[in-house]
Design a protein around this motif. Sequence first.
Motif, PDB file in Angstrom:
ATOM      1  N   LYS A  42      -3.696   3.424  -0.698  1.00 32.02           N
ATOM      2  CA  LYS A  42      -3.816   3.107  -2.121  1.00 32.02           C
ATOM      3  C   LYS A  42      -3.104   1.789  -2.370  1.00 32.02           C
ATOM      4  O   LYS A  42      -1.909   1.649  -2.102  1.00 32.02           O
ATOM      5  CB  LYS A  42      -3.190   4.216  -2.977  1.00 32.02           C
ATOM      6  CG  LYS A  42      -3.272   3.931  -4.477  1.00 32.02           C
ATOM      7  CD  LYS A  42      -2.573   5.031  -5.275  1.00 32.02           C
ATOM      8  CE  LYS A  42      -2.595   4.730  -6.764  1.00 32.02           C
ATOM      9  NZ  LYS A  42      -1.864   5.767  -7.539  1.00 32.02           N
ATOM     10  N   ALA A  54     -12.470  -0.115   2.178  1.00 38.50           N
ATOM     11  CA  ALA A  54     -12.390   1.300   1.801  1.00 38.50           C
ATOM     12  C   ALA A  54     -12.550   2.164   3.050  1.00 38.50           C
ATOM     13  O   ALA A  54     -13.463   1.952   3.853  1.00 38.50           O
ATOM     14  CB  ALA A  54     -13.478   1.624   0.782  1.00 38.50           C
ATOM     15  N   SER A 112      -4.962   7.888   4.200  1.00 36.86           N
ATOM     16  CA  SER A 112      -5.591   7.268   3.026  1.00 36.86           C
ATOM     17  C   SER A 112      -4.670   6.152   2.540  1.00 36.86           C
ATOM     18  O   SER A 112      -3.443   6.227   2.684  1.00 36.86           O
ATOM     19  CB  SER A 112      -5.833   8.298   1.916  1.00 36.86           C
ATOM     20  OG  SER A 112      -4.610   8.860   1.482  1.00 36.86           O
ATOM     21  N   TYR A 139       0.827  -1.206   0.000  1.00 37.86           N
ATOM     22  CA  TYR A 139       0.000   0.000   0.000  1.00 37.86           C
ATOM     23  C   TYR A 139       0.861   1.254   0.000  1.00 37.86           C
ATOM     24  O   TYR A 139       1.936   1.287   0.591  1.00 37.86           O
ATOM     25  CB  TYR A 139      -0.906   0.040   1.240  1.00 37.86           C
ATOM     26  CG  TYR A 139      -2.000  -0.979   1.217  1.00 37.86           C
ATOM     27  CD1 TYR A 139      -3.257  -0.665   0.708  1.00 37.86           C
ATOM     28  CD2 TYR A 139      -1.782  -2.270   1.691  1.00 37.86           C
ATOM     29  CE1 TYR A 139      -4.265  -1.600   0.678  1.00 37.86           C
ATOM     30  CE2 TYR A 139      -2.780  -3.212   1.671  1.00 37.86           C
ATOM     31  CZ  TYR A 139      -4.022  -2.881   1.157  1.00 37.86           C
ATOM     32  OH  TYR A 139      -5.020  -3.816   1.116  1.00 37.86           O
TER      33      TYR A 139
END
Length: 519
Positions: free
Chosen positions: A195, A206, A193, A102
């Motif tokens: 990704k 999410a 956050s 990530y």
Amino acid sequence: ENLKEFYHQLTAADLPADFLKGLNYSVFGLGDSSYCFFCKAAELVDRRLEELGANRLLARGFGDDQDPDKYETGFANWAPDLWASFKLPEPKEDDSIPNPGYEVTLEKSAALVPLPAKPILTEPWARHIQILSNERITPLDYERDIRHIVLDLEGSKIKYSVGDALAIYPRNDPEEVKEFLNWYGLDPYDKISLKLITEGNKPKPALPPGCTVLQLFTDVLDIFGRPSLRFYKALSKFAGEDDERKQLLALVNRHPIGRAAYAKLLEETPSFVDILRRYPTAKPSLAHLVDMIPILKPRYYSIASSQHIKGNHLELCIVIVDWKTPSGKLRYGTCTNYLRKLTKGTFYISAALKPSAGMCMPSKTEVPVIMAALGTGLAPMRAMAQEREYQQKMGKKTGETVLFFGCRHRSKDYLYGNEWDDYLKRGVCSHLRIAFSRDQKEKIYIQHKIEQEPELLWDLLVQKNGYFFFCGPARQAPNDIRAAVESAFMKAGHLTHDEASHKIDELMVTGHYVVEAWS
């Protein structure tokens, strides 16, 4: 479904005996040894491949959900022999630190954002449900803390049936999370956050906009769960001191000394946080932690009510799981530790419905039902009794409804005792057989009560084609219950032991003998 189709093709009657000649194979099965058909599918496939002429390279292996590291325990013991059968060396571990799966972005928050009252929904089918009441139903001086919890389904669109379970997604204790984050050098209130950048990784749920590090570690990551052997291997790559790296590698070594050290460590049921504190120089980055720590998994609790009786309310009967380690440290199960604190105020939990795979009332109301339960295994039986009450209110004829229940003391953990006594008086239950194991000098267990009713069991299960349901802890209980039913069949049906055992197997295959056991 793939395995069913595969086995269906393997068992085609027109296949010649040498159909798989020249094929080398080995089978590793996954299962739970508390289940009477443990790894039966693996056994059937293994046998059929041999019958068709295939060459077995290695004796069948088993992964048991009851083992310390689940199926990985059995596989770690089996894999070296597998590689030897291939005449190949075992794959070597890459000691380098892998790239994280990530990309993590942190943003300083302008203010201390409080933790939202409603947890993150980590699955698309999960719903927020409000707790209406959370009441302890065992005496305060009793060692077992058992709760009766009432939930409000209003607006959730959840419709449940008798035998269903509720999946509850736990939350970690926010204060304990803050303590860990501060120790680890992370700001709980930073916005985060994620990704996904590595293909093949299972994506984390999410995160909502504005999610903080505190939310991530409270609602998503299972930092107070127990790490598997794989985590120790991964953590060793980050050790800043050679001594710590050697200690971590020794734990995962298959040498008897390493296995003994690992077994000793597991006695203390350490969490991810405990291990990170134990080896402080092994400090993965935040991105790596997100990779290495699994998400909080739901815990499943049998529903203790019938929606025909309770409407938009759903009721649970849960024991708070706690234990002391050899060093004297008090531990709690992640989910029940979460639930035990939700007593005063307005609380919402994240939950989803899990339909029953077998603990279902017979479609014909006049068919007899025998229920056997230990402790909070009484939950689905209470739902069944409520459903029987509803059927009678609707004017339907109901079959005999029998409860065998085992607990320690009438005065302490005869759960919903007044309800059961009332059901017996009103004819909702036809028979009530309770075993209070510690209310007298000699121990009386539920299997003893079953053995005392051979004619009843034979009549209801065999003569009247009834259903037998057991719900309780795994380990020895399901075997003891089965042995008691076998004994009853032998006495009342004049069967041999093998015949009685085969009769129970038949009942299980047809869904008339159902076991729901937990570890």
